[in-house]
Design a protein around this motif. Structure first.
Motif, short mmCIF file in Angstrom:
data_model
loop_
_atom_site.label_atom_id
_atom_site.label_comp_id
_atom_site.label_asym_id
_atom_site.label_seq_id
_atom_site.Cartn_x
_atom_site.Cartn_y
_atom_site.Cartn_z
N THR A 252 0.83 -1.20 0.00
CA THR A 252 0.00 0.00 0.00
C THR A 252 0.87 1.25 0.00
O THR A 252 0.62 2.20 -0.76
CB THR A 252 -0.94 0.01 1.21
OG1 THR A 252 -1.80 -1.14 1.15
CG2 THR A 252 -1.77 1.27 1.25
N SER A 253 1.90 1.26 0.83
CA SER A 253 2.79 2.42 0.87
C SER A 253 3.51 2.62 -0.46
O SER A 253 3.64 3.75 -0.95
CB SER A 253 3.81 2.23 2.01
OG SER A 253 4.73 3.30 2.04
N MET A 254 3.97 1.54 -1.06
CA MET A 254 4.67 1.64 -2.34
C MET A 254 3.75 2.18 -3.43
O MET A 254 4.14 3.06 -4.22
CB MET A 254 5.22 0.27 -2.73
CG MET A 254 6.35 -0.23 -1.87
SD MET A 254 6.83 -1.94 -2.29
CE MET A 254 7.19 -1.76 -4.03
N LEU A 255 2.53 1.68 -3.50
CA LEU A 255 1.61 2.12 -4.54
C LEU A 255 1.18 3.57 -4.33
O LEU A 255 0.99 4.31 -5.30
CB LEU A 255 0.39 1.20 -4.58
CG LEU A 255 0.66 -0.22 -5.09
CD1 LEU A 255 -0.58 -1.08 -4.94
CD2 LEU A 255 1.10 -0.19 -6.55
N ALA A 260 1.54 9.10 -6.26
CA ALA A 260 1.93 10.49 -6.04
C ALA A 260 2.91 10.95 -7.12
O ALA A 260 2.82 12.08 -7.62
CB ALA A 260 2.55 10.65 -4.65
N GLN A 261 3.85 10.11 -7.49
CA GLN A 261 4.80 10.48 -8.53
C GLN A 261 4.10 10.64 -9.88
O GLN A 261 4.43 11.54 -10.65
CB GLN A 261 5.89 9.41 -8.64
CG GLN A 261 6.79 9.34 -7.41
CD GLN A 261 7.81 8.21 -7.53
OE1 GLN A 261 7.96 7.60 -8.58
NE2 GLN A 261 8.49 7.93 -6.44
N ALA A 262 3.13 9.76 -10.16
CA ALA A 262 2.41 9.87 -11.43
C ALA A 262 1.54 11.11 -11.48
O ALA A 262 1.33 11.69 -12.56
CB ALA A 262 1.57 8.62 -11.65
N ASP A 384 9.09 9.17 -18.70
CA ASP A 384 9.77 9.55 -17.46
C ASP A 384 9.04 9.02 -16.24
O ASP A 384 9.64 8.83 -15.18
CB ASP A 384 9.90 11.08 -17.37
CG ASP A 384 10.79 11.64 -18.47
OD1 ASP A 384 11.71 10.92 -18.90
OD2 ASP A 384 10.56 12.78 -18.91
N SER A 385 7.75 8.82 -16.34
CA SER A 385 6.96 8.34 -15.20
C SER A 385 6.02 7.24 -15.68
O SER A 385 5.75 7.11 -16.87
CB SER A 385 6.16 9.49 -14.57
OG SER A 385 5.25 10.03 -15.51
N ILE A 386 5.54 6.47 -14.73
CA ILE A 386 4.65 5.35 -15.03
C ILE A 386 3.27 5.67 -14.47
O ILE A 386 3.13 6.00 -13.28
CB ILE A 386 5.18 4.05 -14.40
CG1 ILE A 386 6.57 3.74 -14.96
CG2 ILE A 386 4.23 2.90 -14.68
CD1 ILE A 386 7.21 2.52 -14.33
N ASP A 387 2.27 5.59 -15.31
CA ASP A 387 0.89 5.80 -14.87
C ASP A 387 0.40 4.47 -14.28
O ASP A 387 -0.17 3.63 -14.97
CB ASP A 387 0.03 6.23 -16.05
CG ASP A 387 -1.37 6.65 -15.62
OD1 ASP A 387 -1.74 6.37 -14.47
OD2 ASP A 387 -2.09 7.26 -16.43
N ALA A 389 -1.99 3.79 -12.21
CA ALA A 389 -3.43 3.57 -12.19
C ALA A 389 -3.90 3.01 -13.54
O ALA A 389 -4.72 2.09 -13.59
CB ALA A 389 -4.16 4.88 -11.88
N PHE A 390 -3.35 3.54 -14.63
CA PHE A 390 -3.72 3.04 -15.96
C PHE A 390 -3.28 1.60 -16.14
O PHE A 390 -4.03 0.76 -16.64
CB PHE A 390 -3.08 3.93 -17.03
CG PHE A 390 -3.08 3.33 -18.40
CD1 PHE A 390 -4.24 3.31 -19.17
CD2 PHE A 390 -1.93 2.75 -18.93
CE1 PHE A 390 -4.25 2.75 -20.44
CE2 PHE A 390 -1.93 2.19 -20.18
CZ PHE A 390 -3.09 2.19 -20.94
N LEU A 391 -2.04 1.28 -15.76
CA LEU A 391 -1.53 -0.08 -15.94
C LEU A 391 -2.32 -1.08 -15.10
O LEU A 391 -2.62 -2.19 -15.56
CB LEU A 391 -0.05 -0.13 -15.57
CG LEU A 391 0.91 0.57 -16.54
CD1 LEU A 391 2.35 0.43 -16.06
CD2 LEU A 391 0.78 0.00 -17.94
N PHE A 392 -2.65 -0.73 -13.88
CA PHE A 392 -3.42 -1.64 -13.04
C PHE A 392 -4.83 -1.85 -13.61
O PHE A 392 -5.37 -2.95 -13.54
CB PHE A 392 -3.49 -1.12 -11.61
CG PHE A 392 -2.36 -1.57 -10.74
CD1 PHE A 392 -2.52 -2.61 -9.85
CD2 PHE A 392 -1.12 -0.96 -10.83
CE1 PHE A 392 -1.47 -3.05 -9.07
CE2 PHE A 392 -0.06 -1.37 -10.05
CZ PHE A 392 -0.23 -2.43 -9.16
N ALA A 393 -5.42 -0.80 -14.17
CA ALA A 393 -6.76 -0.93 -14.75
C ALA A 393 -6.73 -1.79 -16.01
O ALA A 393 -7.67 -2.55 -16.27
CB ALA A 393 -7.33 0.45 -15.07
#
Length: 623
Positions: A252-255, A260-262, A384-387, A389-393
């Motif tokens: 949970t902390s990692m996600l 936040a970064q995304a 540069d960043s990974i979305d 939420a999109f990948l999990f969906a």
């Protein structure tokens, strides 16, 4: 005779003598080619490659075998002493019982395959870098023993899809199985593409991969390594009673951090200029003569030690003006942007359930994801960043204690009903599920015979997927049955069926192809139903459907029937169907050509009768 011609003649004579059967110790040309066949030539070339590897490692082996037809090379009893930079002696010693290298066989030109398998690998700890040895020794390992190691990559040329499989087993440690399935992968060259909000074209300066992921899965099987690694974990992660909460909190902390970064605003980059020289050291602000630029107010250089004149009318710079130069801090992501999505919560919940079971009984742990789209999920590996939420969906990753195939295995009760005589009582869905499982070996032990028995009825009734699966399963063992199922798969417009037909026709021969087409197509009179004889477009479409085998059973006689009517009506495009069939007949043997003459004559007679009965000259003659 000129000297050059004499020399050439003597050289040719000498070469012919050297290559003659007697020179090679063979008494016939058959024996000669057995000595210098594809396998022998490939073995010589591979031996040269092995000799070159002896510049980086001492290498010996007991036997080398090459099978070009199977696309396989095998090495036995290998001993290596690699030259490693952290040792000046022969401390690093690697022994391998067997190495097998595989490529796609010559009869599969649509596939590119590179596979390497090693069995019985043993290496001394000195082969590891000094920094890694204490951990290996501390875990209780002596020599590093790998019973099996596999790296297998397959690329499909027509679809540009690829599969990568890696397996490694460490004795008294773990077995790791990783699989990646790509619906599409290639590389995009530097190019200009669509406009952004400012109506400027974007420019991609580098070669970048284009990748659509179908699925990915990693399975770890405990072979005794978990007990050795447990002291390295915090107790909360290895106690089955607390492991679920511990792994849940960590994930949970990692996600939340990844969300936040995304959500953080991206730092704007300067637009890329494709015409700018990236290797130029020229200062764009330097004056043409190389001297420092003159002050704007004076337009000339100041003497050493002099100060530029001040504008007395200019307002002094105050705190407000200085504050304008300080960039604003980007807004922090909101709690809603950081919170886990439903798909992320489901992933954490699955991990909280699977991890305690894994540390409790020490069997298998699987992390997998699969695209929710038929065409795969685009993976941007250059961003540069990974979305997240999109990948999990899109990929819905999960953690479980078994691979996907095992989780979807056919229940024993259903499998028992299917193979013990109660198959007729099963629904079509259950028959398809059990039949596909036993035919392919995914979800049940493979049994091609029972798979054919279960799926035949479905394929006959128009199930294109079942028919294509039967064609693919039987292609190497019963080519005629496979071709018949491919005909039915094409009639149901199953993707890939037409390609299967093209490949198998080259192997079967034209005579067998005609016979199988006539059996699958059935009564010629019934095949003319449903087509509007007064429409040239309908005649043309029917001709091409029968030629290609897409949407209708491939039948060259029926293709001639429809193409003859369309051509007689003035359609030049339909004439191409007749030309393609004529080209195939020219390559056939005399027996097949005689059979085709009979079939073509029958089709021509029926076309003439339909032309007369429908008074098509009046219909297509115009005014």
């Amino acid at each position: 005779m000129p000297r050059s011609l004499v020399t050439s003649a003597l050289s040719a004579t000498a070469l012919s003598a050297a290559l003659a059967p007697g020179a090679a110790g063979a008494t016939t040309w058959g024996e000669f080619f057995s000595l210098y066949g594809p396998d022998q030539v490939a073995q010589r070339l591979f031996q040269l490659a092995l000799v070159s590897t002896r510049t980086v490692t001492e290498l010996s082996y007991s036997d080398l075998s090459v099978d070009v037809a199977a696309g396989q090379i095998s090495l036995q009893d290998i001993d290596m002493w690699p030259y490693v930079e952290w040792s000046d002696g022969y401390d690093c010693h690697v022994q391998i019982d067997r190495v097998t290298l595989r490529t796609a066989p010559p009869d599969s030109p649509e596939t590119i395959r590179m596979s390497a398998q090693a069995a019985g690998v043993t290496a001394t700890p000195e082969c590891l870098p000094p920094s890694a040895r204490p951990m290996v020794v501390g875990l209780g390992f002596g020599d590093i023993t790998v019973p099996r190691l596999t790296i297998d990559g397959v690329y499909d040329m027509p679809s540009s899809g690829a599969d990568l499989h890696i397996f490694a087993e460490l004795s008294e440690g773990f077995a790791v199985d990783a699989t990646t399935e790509l619906d599409y992968i290639w590389f995009s060259p530097p190019r200009s593409y669509g406009m952004d909000d400012s109506m400027d074209y974007q420019y991609q300066p580098n070669v970048e991969p284009v990748m659509f992921l179908r699925g990915i899965e990693l399975t770890v099987e405990d072979l005794g390594g978990l007990d050795k690694l447990s002291p390295m974990f915090p107790p909360a992660f290895t106690d089955p009673d607390t492991a679920g909460a511990a792994i849940s909190g960590m994930l949970t902390s990692m996600l939340e951090d990844m969300n936040a970064q995304a959500a953080a605003p991206a730092v704007p980059e300067e637009p890329f200029d494709p015409f700018e020289d990236p290797y130029s050291d020229e200062d764009p602000f330097a004056s043409p003569d190389g001297m420092p630029p003159a002050p704007e107010d004076e337009g000339q250089l100041l003497p050493p030690g002099a100060e530029a004149p001040q504008d007395d009318d200019a307002a002094p710079e105050g705190p407000d003006d200085m504050a304008d130069d300080i960039p604003e801090e980007p807004a922090a992501p909101s709690p809603e942007e950081i919170a886990l999505t439903p798909e992320q919560e489901a992933f954490v919940a699955s991990a909280a359930e699977a991890w305690p079971a894994f540390v409790g009984d020490g069997r298998r742990l699987t992390v997998g994801a699969r695209s929710t789209h038929d065409y795969g999920t685009f993976i941007d590996v250059t961003g540069d960043s990974i979305d997240t939420a999109f990948l999990f969906a899109d990929l819905t990753p999960t953690v479980s204690t078994a691979p996907r195939v095992a989780r979807n295995a056919v229940p024993a009760e259903l499998l028992s009903r299917a193979i013990e005589g109660d198959a007729d009582t099963l629904s079509e869905e259950d028959r398809r599920r059990v039949g596909m499982a036993v035919l392919t070996g995914d979800g049940a032990p493979r049994s091609v015979e029972r798979g054919v028995a279960l799926l035949s009825g479905l394929a006959e009734a128009g199930d294109g997927a079942a028919a294509l699966a039967l064609a693919q399963a039987l292609r190497d063992t019963d080519a005629q049955a496979a071709y018949r199922w491919a005909l039915l798969a094409g009639a149901a417009d199953a993707h890939g069926a037409a390609a299967q037909l093209d490949r198998m026709e080259a192997e079967l021969g034209f005579d067998s192809v005609l016979e199988l087409q006539q059996q699958a197509a059935g009564d010629p009179e019934a095949q003319t139903e449903g087509v509007d004889l007064t429409s040239v477009a309908a005649l043309r479409d029917a001709a091409f459907a029968r030629l290609s085998g897409r949407g209708a059973v491939r039948s060259y006689p029926m293709a001639v029937y429809w193409a003859s009517l369309a051509k007689a009506a003035g359609d030049r495009e339909a004439a191409d169907v007749l030309d393609q069939i004529d080209a195939r007949v020219r390559r056939a043997d005399p027996q097949a050509q005689a059979r085709w003459q009979e079939a073509e004559a029958e089709a021509a007679d029926r076309a003439l009768q339909a032309w007369i009965d429908g008074d098509l000259p009046a219909e297509f003659g115009g005014r």
